[in-house]
Design an enzyme around this catalytic site. Structure first.
Site, short mmCIF file in Angstrom:
data_model
loop_
_atom_site.label_atom_id
_atom_site.label_comp_id
_atom_site.label_asym_id
_atom_site.label_seq_id
_atom_site.Cartn_x
_atom_site.Cartn_y
_atom_site.Cartn_z
N ASN A 150 45.18 4.45 6.53
CA ASN A 150 45.85 5.76 6.57
C ASN A 150 47.32 5.68 6.13
OD1 ASN A 150 43.99 6.88 9.50
ND2 ASN A 150 43.56 7.33 7.36
N ASP A 201 37.89 12.72 13.46
CA ASP A 201 38.01 13.02 12.03
C ASP A 201 37.86 14.51 11.75
OD1 ASP A 201 38.45 12.31 9.40
OD2 ASP A 201 36.34 11.88 8.99
#
Ligand code: IPE
Ligand code: IPE
Ligand code: MG
Length: 234
Positions: free
Chosen positions: A63, A15
């Site tokens: 996502n 991330d």
């Protein structure tokens, strides 16, 4: 209880790509290209450390809700990565040490274009010759979607399940429990990653953005893991 010094299975929530790019004054999406380079390095570190399994969260079911431009950029990057690996010759393998690992994909494959799905299965097949380290790449992966799919399969079979049978119905059935999970970028959450395999994982969070993650930091985390006492309820 004695702990194993090296994790048998390590997980990464990769991330912070976009924040890294912004902090560098770059376009946010350039962060994904930089993140892909880190991924290749980490694969090498994992392999050289003798870790048997490493699972990487590359793209979640959530996502897909990002902008069309970002999703297109990411898909193009996945395709480029897969083609790069697929077209390698044996001579390339000698220099490009990121390969030489067995590759598996987990997630909703049918969300991807048929050509991409084909590249995924070709790479899985082609990488079967390697036995040292298995790299699991979670693409269009969501832990809740995985659990629901397993429950529906169990219902279709019409028989009650125990833990071992239930596990065998997961997309990630062959993935061992994650011993150590590392999340970069400062967020301290799991974000729908591997609910089954993370039940007893040791968790390490670092504020470093994924593209800036270093070998030194990785080595320190392995040391921290080795020093932790895993009790598993005992
Ligand atoms: C991780 O980085 C990569 C993916 C989720 C595909 P992000 O894109 O989430 O970057 P940040 O967390 O917004 O900085
Ligand atoms: C988790 O990162 C998913 C991946 C790293 C692929 P996100 O950036 O999507 O997670 P949240 O939104 O911070 O929970
Ligand atoms: Mg993020």
């Amino acid at each position: 209880m004695a702990h194993t010094p090296i994790p048998h299975c390590i997980g990464f929530i990769m991330d912070g790509n976009r924040r890294w790019a912004l902090a560098q004054g770059q376009d946010r999406l350039a962060g994904h290209v930089a993140g892909f380079e880190t991924f290749k390095n980490v694969v090498r570190w994992v392999r050289d450390a003798g870790i048997a399994h490493a699972v990487f969260y590359a793209f979640s079911t959530e996502n897909w809700k990002r902008s069309e431009e970002e999703v297109t950029t990411l898909l193009a990057l996945f395709e480029q990565a897969l083609r790069e690996q697929y077209t390698q010759t044996e001579a390339d393998l000698a220099d490009r040490s990121e390969l030489g690992v067995r590759v598996r994909f987990i997630g909703q494959r049918h969300d991807f274009a048929p050509a991409l799905q084909q590249l995924m299965s070709d790479l899985e097949e082609r990488s079967n010759q390697y036995t040292g380290t298995t790299i699991w790449i979670a693409l269009s992966y969501g832990g809740r979607a995985e659990l629901v799919a397993a429950i529906n399969t169990a219902i279709e079979r019409g028989k009650p399940v125990d833990e071992a049978t239930f596990r065998s119905l997961l997309w990630s059935a062959a993935l061992p429990d994650v011993d150590l999970l590392i999340r970069t970028s400062g967020e301290q959450r799991i974000s729908n990653f591997l609910p089954w395999q993370l039940s007893y994982s040791e968790l390490i969070f670092t504020p470093t953005y994924w593209p800036a993650f270093t070998k030194e930091a990785f080595d320190r985390m392995l040391e921290e893991y080795a020093a932790r006492e895993r009790r598993r309820g005992l």
